[in-house]
Design an enzyme around this catalytic site. Structure first.
Site, short mmCIF file in Angstrom:
data_model
loop_
_atom_site.label_atom_id
_atom_site.label_comp_id
_atom_site.label_asym_id
_atom_site.label_seq_id
_atom_site.Cartn_x
_atom_site.Cartn_y
_atom_site.Cartn_z
N GLN A 82 -8.45 -18.97 74.05
CA GLN A 82 -9.15 -18.41 72.89
C GLN A 82 -10.26 -17.46 73.34
O GLN A 82 -10.41 -16.35 72.80
CB GLN A 82 -9.74 -19.56 72.07
CG GLN A 82 -10.72 -19.14 70.99
CD GLN A 82 -11.16 -20.33 70.16
OE1 GLN A 82 -10.42 -20.83 69.36
NE2 GLN A 82 -12.40 -20.78 70.34
N LYS A 101 -13.95 -24.36 77.23
CA LYS A 101 -12.99 -25.43 76.89
C LYS A 101 -11.73 -24.82 76.27
O LYS A 101 -10.62 -25.28 76.54
CB LYS A 101 -13.69 -26.38 75.91
CG LYS A 101 -12.81 -27.23 75.05
CD LYS A 101 -12.24 -28.40 75.81
CE LYS A 101 -11.62 -29.45 74.92
NZ LYS A 101 -10.67 -28.96 73.96
N HIS A 129 -20.57 -28.47 71.33
CA HIS A 129 -21.02 -27.44 70.39
C HIS A 129 -22.53 -27.19 70.57
O HIS A 129 -22.99 -26.05 70.55
CB HIS A 129 -20.78 -27.87 68.95
CG HIS A 129 -19.34 -28.11 68.60
ND1 HIS A 129 -18.83 -29.35 68.33
CD2 HIS A 129 -18.30 -27.25 68.45
CE1 HIS A 129 -17.54 -29.25 68.03
NE2 HIS A 129 -17.19 -27.99 68.10
P1 AMP Z 1 -14.20 -25.93 67.53
O1 AMP Z 1 -15.18 -26.44 66.54
O2 AMP Z 1 -13.40 -26.99 68.19
O3 AMP Z 1 -13.38 -24.78 67.01
O4 AMP Z 1 -15.05 -25.30 68.71
C1 AMP Z 1 -16.10 -24.42 68.46
C2 AMP Z 1 -16.61 -23.90 69.78
O5 AMP Z 1 -17.06 -24.99 70.57
C3 AMP Z 1 -15.53 -23.17 70.59
O6 AMP Z 1 -16.11 -22.03 71.20
C4 AMP Z 1 -15.14 -24.21 71.60
O7 AMP Z 1 -14.63 -23.65 72.79
C5 AMP Z 1 -16.47 -24.90 71.85
N1 AMP Z 1 -16.27 -26.23 72.42
C6 AMP Z 1 -15.45 -27.21 71.97
N2 AMP Z 1 -15.49 -28.28 72.80
C7 AMP Z 1 -16.36 -27.97 73.79
C8 AMP Z 1 -16.83 -28.66 74.95
N3 AMP Z 1 -16.42 -29.88 75.27
N4 AMP Z 1 -17.73 -28.02 75.76
C9 AMP Z 1 -18.16 -26.77 75.45
N5 AMP Z 1 -17.76 -26.07 74.36
C10 AMP Z 1 -16.87 -26.66 73.55
#
Ligand code: AMP
Length: 304
Positions: A177, A173, A42
């Site tokens: 989406q 990741k 994030h």
């Molecule tokens: P989430 O909180 O899991 O909904 O993710 C929020 C954002 O963070 C989304 O755009 C995800 O794709 C991104 N994200 C989650 N994990 C990673 C990661 N390991 N590397 C880069 N971005 C990530």
């Protein structure tokens, strides 16, 4: 680094006022939507946003609309106080962390049905208008989580309308989406540039995820095979193999020894824009994988 201007807003009206201020000062605005339980992945999105805009808004909202009736909404990790510190240190200007009632005022009203409401009745009670992408939202993650992308697109559309950013940053990741959001922005004419940022991984290759904390020590060791499988496919492709069936077999060979602990949902080579499977791999083909280990579901991907 602590940003002097860091603010945290719980309400849509407070966010709109802060954004209007930033706009009056001529600042460009970036938005990074998250569900919190923040990790380095994030924070890499925040850094990308800061490179591209003057004023960075992060959102933390565990969106009930994107969880299916049997999914992990209740156990999804919520670490708002420490997340807020991380965002301030990362130089975020504004954190929007609304309640469910703020985002879905209709959720406070009684269910529509006198009997136990089914999932779709609950969903229409939460938000009477939804954004969906029929034809694209029912494959892979959409097949396993039938209402998931409608929930994602709906909440992202709401966030975009509330913040009205110039750009928004999402992680590769969650590749499907990312492609759905790009499609929504094009189809509905949101004047927002969507930026995809690379996946951040642990040293052993495991993609960072808020759900990794649920892995037992043994499972944590086993899930290294996910990235090993993806990497084996990449190296086979780099050596000249382009047949998707054979490339897939290379990945399956890596996962097979763990088939008693890892339940594979899918491993596929796809066009990363449409998520249509390909029979021949080219540079830019997506390799997507999803599996379950214990009660935890993990997804990952690489682009060849
Ligand atoms: P989430 O909180 O899991 O909904 O993710 C929020 C954002 O963070 C989304 O755009 C995800 O794709 C991104 N994200 C989650 N994990 C990673 C990661 N390991 N590397 C880069 N971005 C990530």
């Amino acid at each position: 680094m602590i940003t002097a201007s860091y603010r945290r807003s719980l309400t849509i009206s407070a966010v709109r006022a802060a954004i209007a201020d930033a706009r009056r000062n001529g600042l460009t605005i970036a938005c990074v939507p998250t569900m919190g339980a923040l990790h380095e992945g994030h924070l890499s999105l925040i850094r990308e946003a800061k490179k591209r805009a003057d004023f960075v808004v992060a959102t933390i909202f565990v969106n009930p609309l994107q969880f299916g009736p049997t999914e992990d909404l209740d156990r999804y990790p919520r670490t708002l106080e420490s997340d807020s510190v991380l965002l301030q240190e990362a130089g975020v200007n504004l954190l929007f962390s609304p309640s469910v009632a703020e985002m879905y005022p209709d959720a406070a009203k009684p269910p529509l049905s006198a009997t136990t409401p089914n999932h779709s009745e609950l969903r229409s009670a939460i938000n009477p208008v939804e954004v969906s992408s029929p034809g694209y939202d029912s494959e892979f993650e959409g097949a396993i989580r039938p209402t998931h992308f409608t929930g994602v697109l709906t909440v992202v559309a709401k966030i975009f309308n509330i913040i009205q950013p110039d750009i928004a940053v999402f992680g590769q990741k969650d590749l499907q989406q990312l492609s759905m959001i790009r499609r929504m922005v094009n189809a509905l004419n949101f004047p927002i540039e969507i930026v995809g940022a690379p996946t951040v991984r642990e040293d052993d290759g495991l993609a960072l995820s808020s759900r990794n904390r649920f892995l037992s020590e043994a499972d944590r060791k086993n899930v290294v095979k996910i990235y090993e499988a993806l990497s084996a496919i990449r190296s086979s492709f780099e050596k000249g193999e382009i047949d998707a069936v054979r490339l897939k077999a290379v990945g399956l060979d890596v996962l097979r020894p763990l088939k008693s602990v890892l339940t594979l949902d899918y491993l596929e080579l796809v066009d990363p824009d449409t998520f249509i499977p390909v029979s021949t791999a080219v540079t830019g083909t997506g390799v997507i994988v999803a599996l379950r280990v214990g009660n935890t579901r993990l997804i990952d991907n690489i682009i060849l």
